[in-house]
Scaffold this active site. Structure first.
Site, PDB file in Angstrom:
ATOM      1  CB  CYS A   7      16.805  13.980 -36.754  1.00 38.65           C
ATOM      2  SG  CYS A   7      15.434  12.810 -36.942  1.00 38.65           S
ATOM      3  CD  GLU A  47      13.745  15.616 -34.736  1.00 40.69           C
ATOM      4  OE1 GLU A  47      14.607  15.627 -33.851  1.00 40.69           O
ATOM      5  OE2 GLU A  47      12.937  14.663 -34.891  1.00 40.69           O
TER       6      GLU A  47
END
Length: 161
Positions: free
Chosen positions: A125, A87
């Site tokens: 993330c 990510e």
């Protein structure tokens, strides 16, 4: 990997999750392979997979993962990990203008048997995804068509999620 049944094509969501899964196979991680795809206005904006920073040694090349060696589980010992998460890599490859209102597709694969791992961003993330203005996160949770969970990005920050 979701495949068409011969009579109809697969959904757009499963297509983007398949792309994320393909990128997961590029991962250099020995513990878990992840791939991410950012899509805005039905166009792929960015991709990423988990692996060591450019120019640094990869766990798969040196044959060692500190988290595996110490017996750490999901969510534990990320500070010891050499990898930049999928990510984060996808977010680093584009501007905020590109991420505002975009969707992030995430797929995880278990090394060895290449089975689907129920995808979920780590807490760091999740914060980056929200900060980037991502609208929804679509996570593959099984290997059949429609086996995914879609959440508004902000939901990733709720306790217990």
């Amino acid at each position: 990997m979701v495949q068409p049944d011969g009579r109809s094509r697969i959904s757009k969501i499963d297509t983007y999750l398949n792309v994320a899964e393909v990128f997961a196979y590029r991962s250099t991680c020995l513990k878990r392979k992840y791939g991410a795809v950012i899509v805005k206005n039905d166009a792929v904006v960015s991709t990423g997979y988990n692996g060591s920073p450019r120019g640094q040694e990869n766990c798969c090349d040196i044959g060692d993962c500190p988290r595996i060696r110490l017996g750490l589980h999901q969510g534990e010992g990320y500070g010891l990990c050499r990898a930049v998460h999928a990510e984060a890599n996808a977010l680093l490859n584009c501007s905020r203008e590109q991420t505002l209102g975009a969707d992030l597709y995430l797929a995880g694969v278990n090394p060895g048997e290449n089975s689907v791992h129920q995808a979920k961003p780590c807490p760091m993330c999740a914060r980056m995804i929200v900060q980037a203005g991502i609208r929804n996160v679509i996570m593959r949770v099984g290997d059949e068509a429609g086996a995914y969970v879609s959440l508004p990005a902000e939901e990733l920050l709720k306790p217990g999620e």
